[in-house]
Design a protein around this motif. Structure first.
Motif: not given
Length: 606
Positions: A136, A332, A478, A601
């Motif tokens: 991330l 995302l 991800l 988030t």
């Protein structure tokens, strides 16, 4: 040593070419992963960063001797990317109330979900929360650089903490826990892997109830057990457990491995023996978790209106994905500001109706798809294929996770869509990325079985078993989003469209890197007995930092008193979230327009 299945990917132009990265501050979750991925994307280490340690031999973010002196760190590792366009900094930290991987897994529900198969919380022996944090953080850096490349220089710092990352990884399970109706299948201990007559541990996979029944009939299983077993097996992706009838396990144990493979071939189901981490280390090809393949020079990329509140404001992402991996990747991108348009079959995505529901819509579906637009297209028809090509002609990204070869058969592969839109970032999130010839079906649990994840996630006193938490679907999503962001940045810098490939295999290799490197050095890849196993208290569970034993017996104390006792001995500890409903009442989880739980988030931008 076995010959690698494929050679390592050849280095091509990277989206971060010409940039340097430097690290400062204390160690933080995932900071080594961030550094490695920045290297892979073309950035070079700054002064003093040429020698980076291999993944920690302990598997924790702190050395064991440091655990008792540890304290929460509000400001974690800082990795700064600098170049002609200025600097952007990523800060990774553990988050409020947690101090390392063990406490992050305990506080965010990861232990609760992973432990459902075993009947109580269990820690993953791999650094799952820290790995998600690192990926991330790279996403945040790429998004900020992408905005800067388009003339929006507002984003100079991105923060990610392991607590928020951990919540994201269990967001579907949290959504289901807060739905208006109960689960569609029982939450109870049990599940694969199965064991053959010789003791071979194996996974079974099929999406077809007919193939399921044929397989078990071929090995002599009881008809009633076959019937009762399908529902928990089918829903194990959603519930992270599969309380199968004992008769099915007994039938497997009575059948030789050769006969089990024959039954799979005849029925259309697939079986996969659990591989070891050492086996995966021997065949590992050194490839990165994704590849970026620039296309031929295109017309200048369309100028988008700036001024949005988030880095991807103005971008359009077209998604044709199902289940978890692809929808999470575009979810995302949507959280980063992109407009996401889902391609759904006529009548809509059937997963919208998957129980449990909130306001008539599947809570799990909402966890991955809230806020997206939807267009119904029959991609099997020529008219539908033309419609999808028209939509792709005005999009920045097209992402799918169809079965291998399907896009080419439908005339919707990269070469077809880029003909109408040379600047398109075409993204494919697959199971195996064509890196392992003869690999089984590319689903989460089969990839876990084939790549040694089942061994890496459990300590030495537990038999290898893939987690029934969808570890690789989530991490694959991800990494898919990270790869798309890298592709968009490369497009901005070169003016060419890009093909982006990511996979569950890449996710498995990222997750097991530390264990695989230990195995390659001839060391035991598994964690010691009891590693990250929560301690039972009088009214619950607690997780000490570091995940090691040698601590006082706290079974007679309440969880609160036990935490106080360990902290008095300078051992940080946190209560384990054993019931996800407790997280829903804690205040960090919001609700969407349908009333479904929504995790925060994971990034903060400044």
């Amino acid at each position: 040593m076995a010959t690698p299945a494929t050679p390592a990917a050849v280095r091509t132009a990277g989206p971060l070419d010409g940039l340097r990265w430097e690290r400062s501050g204390p160690r933080g979750p995932g900071d080594d992963l961030v550094a490695r991925h920045l290297d892979l994307l073309g950035a070079v280490p700054g002064r003093g960063e040429t020698e980076r340690p291999a993944p920690a031999a302990t598997g924790t973010s702190w050395h064991p001797e440091d655990v008792t002196a540890a304290a929460p760190r509000e400001e974690g590792a800082r990795l700064t990317l600098g170049g002609p366009e200025g600097e952007v900094t990523a800060v990774t930290s553990w988050g409020e109330g947690v101090v390392d991987e063990a406490t992050a897994q305990a506080a965010t529900g990861i232990m609760a979900v992973h432990g459902r198969r075993d009947g109580g919380p269990r820690g993953l022996a791999v650094d799952y929360a820290a790995t998600a944090t690192g990926v991330l953080a790279v996403q945040g850096l790429l998004a900020a650089l992408l905005a800067r490349a388009r003339g929006d220089g507002r984003f100079t710092r991105v923060g990610v903490d392991a607590r928020s990352a951990g919540l994201l990884t269990v967001s579907q399970y949290l959504a289901a826990a807060g739905a208006e109706e109960p689960e569609a299948a029982e939450l109870a201990p049990g599940g694969p892997p199965f064991t053959s007559a010789e003791g071979t541990l194996f996974e079974l996979e099929t999406l077809d109830p007919g193939a399921w029944a044929l397989f078990w009939r071929a090995v002599g299983a009881d008809e009633e057990a076959i019937r009762r077993g399908w529902r928990p097996f089918q829903f194990r992706y959603a519930t992270a457990c599969a309380p199968l009838p004992d008769a099915l396990h007994a039938a497997a144990r009575a059948t030789p491995w050769r006969r089990l493979r024959e039954a799979a071939d005849v029925s259309g189901a697939e079986v996969c023996a659990l591989a070891s981490t050492a086996g995966r280390a021997a065949e590992y090809d050194g490839a990165p978790p994704w590849t970026l393949t620039p296309g031929p020079p295109a017309d200048p990329v369309r100028a988008e209106a700036l001024g949005g509140a988030l880095p991807l404001a103005g971008f359009t992402v077209l998604e044709a994905g199902r289940r978890i991996q692809a929808p999470l990747a575009t979810h995302l991108l949507g959280l980063l500001g992109a407009r996401v348009v889902r391609i759904e079959p006529p009548g809509g995505d059937p997963l919208r109706g998957m129980p449990p529901a909130c306001s008539g819509v599947s809570a799990r579906w909402l966890a991955l798809n809230r806020g997206k637009e939807a267009v119904e297209v029959d991609i099997k028809s020529p008219a539908g294929q033309r419609r999808l090509r028209e939509l792709a002609a005005t999009a920045d990204v097209f992402l799918h996770n169809w079965a291998p070869g399907r896009a080419a058969r439908l005339g919707l592969d990269h070469e077809h869509l880029s003909a109408a839109n040379p600047g398109l970032v075409y993204a494919y999130t697959s199971g195996w990325a064509d890196r392992l010839p003869g690999a089984p079906m590319g689903t989460d649990f089969m990839v876990q079985a084939r790549t040694g994840v089942g061994e890496a996630v459990r300590p030495a006193d537990e038999p290898p078993a893939p987690s029934l938490m969808t570890l690789l679907d989530v991490l694959g999503g991800l990494l898919g989003a990270e790869a798309v962001l890298a592709g968009l940045l490369l497009r901005e810098r070169t003016g060419s469209g890009v093909r982006v490939d990511s996979s569950l295999l890449g996710a498995a290799d990222v997750l097991t890197e530390a264990a695989r490197e230990r195995a390659a050095r001839g060391l035991d890849p598994r964690r010691p007995a009891g590693f990250r196993r929560p301690l039972r208290t009088a009214d619950g569970w607690l997780a000490p930092a570091g995940g090691h034993g040698g601590l006082p017996d706290v079974r007679g104390l309440s969880t609160a008193r036990a935490v106080e006792r360990l902290r008095a001995e300078r051992v940080p500890a946190v209560p384990v979230v054993a019931d996800l409903s407790g997280l829903l009442a804690a205040g960090a989880i919001g609700r969407d327009a349908h009333g479904a739980p929504a995790v925060p988030t994971p990034w903060s931008f400044a």
